[in-house]
Design a protein around this motif. Structure first.
Motif, PDB file in Angstrom:
ATOM      1  N   GLY A  16       0.795  -1.228   0.000  1.00 19.20           N
ATOM      2  CA  GLY A  16       0.000   0.000   0.000  1.00 19.20           C
ATOM      3  C   GLY A  16       0.820   1.266   0.000  1.00 19.20           C
ATOM      4  N   ASP A  17       2.138   1.155   0.271  1.00 25.40           N
ATOM      5  CA  ASP A  17       3.010   2.325   0.297  1.00 25.40           C
ATOM      6  C   ASP A  17       3.834   2.481  -0.977  1.00 25.40           C
ATOM      7  OD1 ASP A  17       2.162   2.929   2.864  1.00 25.40           O
ATOM      8  OD2 ASP A  17       3.794   1.808   3.828  1.00 25.40           O
ATOM      9  N   LEU A  18       3.670   1.578  -1.935  1.00 27.69           N
ATOM     10  CA  LEU A  18       4.442   1.659  -3.164  1.00 27.69           C
ATOM     11  C   LEU A  18       4.160   2.972  -3.905  1.00 27.69           C
ATOM     12  CD1 LEU A  18       4.100  -1.984  -4.548  1.00 27.69           C
ATOM     13  CD2 LEU A  18       6.185  -0.897  -3.714  1.00 27.69           C
ATOM     14  N   LYS A  19       5.218   3.618  -4.350  1.00 24.68           N
ATOM     15  CA  LYS A  19       5.090   4.892  -5.056  1.00 24.68           C
ATOM     16  C   LYS A  19       5.407   4.683  -6.535  1.00 24.68           C
ATOM     17  CE  LYS A  19       6.224   7.657  -0.996  1.00 24.68           C
ATOM     18  NZ  LYS A  19       7.115   8.690  -0.411  1.00 24.68           N
ATOM     19  N   PRO A  20       4.425   4.882  -7.397  1.00 25.78           N
ATOM     20  CA  PRO A  20       4.631   4.604  -8.824  1.00 25.78           C
ATOM     21  C   PRO A  20       5.300   5.751  -9.557  1.00 25.78           C
ATOM     22  CG  PRO A  20       2.398   5.335  -8.469  1.00 25.78           C
ATOM     23  CD  PRO A  20       3.045   5.300  -7.104  1.00 25.78           C
ATOM     24  N   GLU A  37       2.536   1.839 -14.769  1.00 33.86           N
ATOM     25  CA  GLU A  37       3.222   2.372 -13.595  1.00 33.86           C
ATOM     26  C   GLU A  37       4.382   1.452 -13.245  1.00 33.86           C
ATOM     27  OE1 GLU A  37      -0.291   4.647 -11.185  1.00 33.86           O
ATOM     28  OE2 GLU A  37      -0.145   2.484 -10.887  1.00 33.86           O
ATOM     29  N   ASN A  38       5.513   2.065 -12.950  1.00 37.90           N
ATOM     30  CA  ASN A  38       6.699   1.301 -12.574  1.00 37.90           C
ATOM     31  C   ASN A  38       7.075   1.591 -11.121  1.00 37.90           C
ATOM     32  OD1 ASN A  38       7.130   1.780 -15.764  1.00 37.90           O
ATOM     33  ND2 ASN A  38       8.093  -0.137 -15.124  1.00 37.90           N
ATOM     34  N   PHE A  39       7.550   0.561 -10.445  1.00 40.34           N
ATOM     35  CA  PHE A  39       7.905   0.668  -9.038  1.00 40.34           C
ATOM     36  C   PHE A  39       9.320   0.118  -8.836  1.00 40.34           C
ATOM     37  CE2 PHE A  39       3.404  -0.069  -9.583  1.00 40.34           C
ATOM     38  CZ  PHE A  39       2.791   0.877  -8.769  1.00 40.34           C
ATOM     39  N   THR A  40      10.146   0.872  -8.139  1.00 41.56           N
ATOM     40  CA  THR A  40      11.485   0.426  -7.783  1.00 41.56           C
ATOM     41  C   THR A  40      11.494   0.174  -6.283  1.00 41.56           C
ATOM     42  OG1 THR A  40      12.499   1.649  -9.596  1.00 41.56           O
ATOM     43  CG2 THR A  40      13.923   1.040  -7.778  1.00 41.56           C
ATOM     44  N   VAL A  54      12.849   5.413  -5.298  1.00 41.44           N
ATOM     45  CA  VAL A  54      13.517   4.179  -4.886  1.00 41.44           C
ATOM     46  C   VAL A  54      13.211   3.961  -3.411  1.00 41.44           C
ATOM     47  CG1 VAL A  54      15.715   2.981  -4.638  1.00 41.44           C
ATOM     48  CG2 VAL A  54      15.341   4.501  -6.597  1.00 41.44           C
ATOM     49  N   HIS A  55      12.562   2.846  -3.093  1.00 39.89           N
ATOM     50  CA  HIS A  55      12.154   2.603  -1.706  1.00 39.89           C
ATOM     51  C   HIS A  55      13.329   2.187  -0.824  1.00 39.89           C
ATOM     52  CE1 HIS A  55       7.728   2.948  -2.079  1.00 39.89           C
ATOM     53  NE2 HIS A  55       7.960   2.637  -3.343  1.00 39.89           N
ATOM     54  N   ILE A  56      14.127   1.218  -1.262  1.00 34.11           N
ATOM     55  CA  ILE A  56      15.327   0.791  -0.534  1.00 34.11           C
ATOM     56  C   ILE A  56      16.475   0.830  -1.529  1.00 34.11           C
ATOM     57  CG2 ILE A  56      16.459  -1.088   0.708  1.00 34.11           C
ATOM     58  CD1 ILE A  56      13.724  -2.058   1.605  1.00 34.11           C
ATOM     59  N   SER A  57      17.441   1.705  -1.291  1.00 40.90           N
ATOM     60  CA  SER A  57      18.472   1.935  -2.299  1.00 40.90           C
ATOM     61  C   SER A  57      19.551   0.863  -2.300  1.00 40.90           C
ATOM     62  CB  SER A  57      19.118   3.309  -2.085  1.00 40.90           C
ATOM     63  OG  SER A  57      19.679   3.406  -0.782  1.00 40.90           O
ATOM     64  N   ASP A  58      19.843   0.257  -1.154  1.00 39.34           N
ATOM     65  CA  ASP A  58      20.891  -0.764  -1.101  1.00 39.34           C
ATOM     66  C   ASP A  58      20.484  -1.995  -1.893  1.00 39.34           C
ATOM     67  OD1 ASP A  58      22.401   0.869   0.512  1.00 39.34           O
ATOM     68  OD2 ASP A  58      21.726  -0.052   2.386  1.00 39.34           O
ATOM     69  N   THR A  59      21.434  -2.562  -2.629  1.00 42.50           N
ATOM     70  CA  THR A  59      21.145  -3.760  -3.414  1.00 42.50           C
ATOM     71  C   THR A  59      21.796  -4.981  -2.779  1.00 42.50           C
ATOM     72  OG1 THR A  59      23.039  -3.248  -4.823  1.00 42.50           O
ATOM     73  CG2 THR A  59      20.871  -2.584  -5.614  1.00 42.50           C
ATOM     74  N   PRO A  60      21.103  -6.107  -2.766  1.00 40.65           N
ATOM     75  CA  PRO A  60      21.650  -7.337  -2.212  1.00 40.65           C
ATOM     76  C   PRO A  60      22.271  -8.256  -3.264  1.00 40.65           C
ATOM     77  CG  PRO A  60      19.290  -7.581  -2.510  1.00 40.65           C
ATOM     78  CD  PRO A  60      19.649  -6.210  -3.043  1.00 40.65           C
ATOM     79  N   GLY A  61      22.698  -7.696  -4.383  1.00 38.74           N
ATOM     80  CA  GLY A  61      23.183  -8.509  -5.490  1.00 38.74           C
ATOM     81  C   GLY A  61      22.168  -8.648  -6.596  1.00 38.74           C
ATOM     82  N   PHE A  62      20.967  -8.110  -6.363  1.00 39.53           N
ATOM     83  CA  PHE A  62      19.916  -8.091  -7.373  1.00 39.53           C
ATOM     84  C   PHE A  62      18.983  -6.930  -7.049  1.00 39.53           C
ATOM     85  CE2 PHE A  62      18.941 -11.196  -4.060  1.00 39.53           C
ATOM     86  CZ  PHE A  62      17.718 -10.750  -3.572  1.00 39.53           C
ATOM     87  N   ARG A 279       6.822  -8.844  12.931  1.00 41.07           N
ATOM     88  CA  ARG A 279       6.027  -8.030  12.028  1.00 41.07           C
ATOM     89  C   ARG A 279       5.156  -8.962  11.177  1.00 41.07           C
ATOM     90  NH1 ARG A 279       6.877  -4.360  14.792  1.00 41.07           N
ATOM     91  NH2 ARG A 279       7.589  -2.236  14.286  1.00 41.07           N
ATOM     92  N   VAL A 280       4.010  -8.455  10.707  1.00 32.68           N
ATOM     93  CA  VAL A 280       3.132  -9.211   9.839  1.00 32.68           C
ATOM     94  C   VAL A 280       3.273  -8.670   8.424  1.00 32.68           C
ATOM     95  CG1 VAL A 280       0.748  -9.791   9.283  1.00 32.68           C
ATOM     96  CG2 VAL A 280       1.504  -9.803  11.668  1.00 32.68           C
ATOM     97  N   LEU A 281       3.488  -9.590   7.472  1.00 34.62           N
ATOM     98  CA  LEU A 281       3.618  -9.244   6.063  1.00 34.62           C
ATOM     99  C   LEU A 281       2.354  -9.658   5.324  1.00 34.62           C
ATOM    100  CD1 LEU A 281       7.254 -10.536   5.443  1.00 34.62           C
ATOM    101  CD2 LEU A 281       6.549  -8.239   6.138  1.00 34.62           C
ATOM    102  N   ALA A 282       1.878  -8.797   4.438  1.00 32.37           N
ATOM    103  CA  ALA A 282       0.645  -9.029   3.683  1.00 32.37           C
ATOM    104  C   ALA A 282       0.977  -9.236   2.210  1.00 32.37           C
ATOM    105  CB  ALA A 282      -0.296  -7.837   3.866  1.00 32.37           C
ATOM    106  N   PRO A 283       0.021  -9.723   1.415  1.00 31.10           N
ATOM    107  CA  PRO A 283       0.266  -9.908  -0.014  1.00 31.10           C
ATOM    108  C   PRO A 283       0.799  -8.639  -0.688  1.00 31.10           C
ATOM    109  CG  PRO A 283      -1.769 -10.980   0.594  1.00 31.10           C
ATOM    110  CD  PRO A 283      -1.317 -10.209   1.805  1.00 31.10           C
ATOM    111  N   GLY A 284       1.846  -8.807  -1.477  1.00 30.04           N
ATOM    112  CA  GLY A 284       2.463  -7.670  -2.153  1.00 30.04           C
ATOM    113  C   GLY A 284       3.545  -6.984  -1.358  1.00 30.04           C
ATOM    114  N   ASP A 285       3.685  -7.317  -0.064  1.00 25.14           N
ATOM    115  CA  ASP A 285       4.759  -6.734   0.744  1.00 25.14           C
ATOM    116  C   ASP A 285       6.095  -7.371   0.376  1.00 25.14           C
ATOM    117  OD1 ASP A 285       2.857  -5.235   2.027  1.00 25.14           O
ATOM    118  OD2 ASP A 285       2.964  -6.313   3.941  1.00 25.14           O
ATOM    119  N   THR A 286       7.162  -6.593   0.513  1.00 30.11           N
ATOM    120  CA  THR A 286       8.523  -7.055   0.242  1.00 30.11           C
ATOM    121  C   THR A 286       9.384  -6.771   1.464  1.00 30.11           C
ATOM    122  OG1 THR A 286       8.292  -6.590  -2.128  1.00 30.11           O
ATOM    123  CG2 THR A 286      10.527  -6.801  -1.268  1.00 30.11           C
ATOM    124  N   CYS A 287      10.152  -7.767   1.911  1.00 30.69           N
ATOM    125  CA  CYS A 287      10.987  -7.614   3.102  1.00 30.69           C
ATOM    126  C   CYS A 287      12.406  -8.064   2.788  1.00 30.69           C
ATOM    127  CB  CYS A 287      10.418  -8.427   4.262  1.00 30.69           C
ATOM    128  SG  CYS A 287      11.404  -8.343   5.775  1.00 30.69           S
TER     129      CYS A 287
END
Length: 323
Positions: A16-20, A37-40, A54-62, A279-287
């Motif tokens: 619900g917080d994704l910014k397009p 709409e594109n989401f990073t 960009v929601h989280i700028s650090d990359t984990p290798g992808f 924490r509780v994660l819902a459909p579409g959430d990314t952690c």
């Protein structure tokens, strides 16, 4: 390793917080593609627009991103030098490929996943009846350094006011923008360059690069289903591994990993527990789970529950097609 609840929340991007961004790519003004709409979500992605959030700028290798489109909206033909994996979060989608998009196609339903071969032009279209969302994993910290567009996409975009510079940045001539001094337009691929992009039939792509959600759910009834990886259903080494987890395949005890992990919820609500909070994660959430953090995850409600887990590996970020 421990994280406070606040530190973990900063590593969670809620659906619900994704910014397009509606001006992320060169086809943003082209009729038929101008409503996407594109989401990073994790990492800088491959957006050509400075307006992309960009929601989280650090990359984990992808990189993790998403595309949201209303019915009949197209994402234009392009290619990457590293892996590009999609799973359908909502809607019904047609993926197509080839120089003109007519070499092959496949329709994906909710939960289905495709590991699109590198080195081929690809596009996708929402063929459902409602707004749909697909989630994406792009190989490499820099996601391959950008997007290569089919020549007709660049030419069509110019007719509608958007010019792509050789620096990979977009300029909107309808808004009074022009290429900076010393920056030339992105050159079109020559015919000899285009000849190096294979035209693969669906019979070569679908069996080896597409996995169906309900097949994966059956495989994940007792242990995580290995979807993409060296010894997975879709055998590949694109710089990351993908698994599908269900309520029957998650371990009860907390465990840690030496690699970065990203949890992407497909169905149901999941409770994430770690030393320091939950924490509780819902459909579409990314952690984004950091290395060495011991955690456990369990369904928080009855009913269907599934999530994709992406884990970085030491393999190169591509290619996935070595024809």
């Amino acid at each position: 390793m421990t994280l406070s609840p606040e530190e973990m929340e900063a590593r969670i991007v809620r659906y619900g917080d994704l910014k397009p961004c509606r001006s992320a790519f060169i086809d943003a003004h082209t009729p038929g593609s101008n409503q996407k709409e594109n989401f990073t979500i994790v990492g800088g992605g491959v957006s050509e627009s400075s307006d992309q959030h960009v929601h989280i700028s650090d990359t984990p290798g992808f990189n993790i991103g998403a595309a949201g489109q209303p019915p009949k909206c197209l994402n234009s033909l392009h290619t990457h030098s590293t892996a590009e994996v999609f799973f359908v979060l909502s809607g019904r989608w047609r993926f197509f490929w080839g120089r003109y998009g007519d070499a092959g196609q496949v329709v994906l339903e909710e939960g289905d996943i495709i590991n699109i071969p590198t080195g081929i032009f690809r596009g996708f279209e929402n063929i459902g009846t409602d707004y749909g969302m697909i989630m994406a994993v792009l190989g490499g910290d820099d996601a391959g350094g950008g997007v290569v567009w089919a020549p007709q996409v660049i030419e069509n975009a110019k007719e509608h006011g958007l010019v792509l510079g050789e620096n990979g940045k977009l300029y909107d001539t309808k808004a009074g923008q022009s290429l900076p001094e010393g920056v030339q337009p992105m050159p079109l691929l020559t015919e000899s360059e285009l000849a190096r992009y294979p035209e693969l039939p669906a019979s070569e792509v679908v069996p080896h690069y597409v996995a169906r959600y309900w097949d994966l759910m059956a495989l994940a009834s007792n242990s995580p289903a290995k979807v993409i990886g060296e010894n997975a259903l879709l055998r590949d080494k694109p710089g990351f591994e993908v698994e599908l987890l269900t309520r029957g395949s998650v371990p009860a005890q907390p465990a840690s990993c030496d690699q970065h992990e990203v949890l992407m919820v497909m169905r149901g609500h999941w409770k994430l527990n770690w030393e320091g909070g939950s924490r509780v994660l819902a459909p579409g959430d990314t952690c984004a789970i950091p290395p060495q953090l011991a955690y456990a995850i369990e369904p928080a409600m009855s009913g269907e529950a599934s999530l994709y887990r992406v884990r970085s590996t030491d393999d190169p970020a591509g290619p996935t097609w070595r024809g």
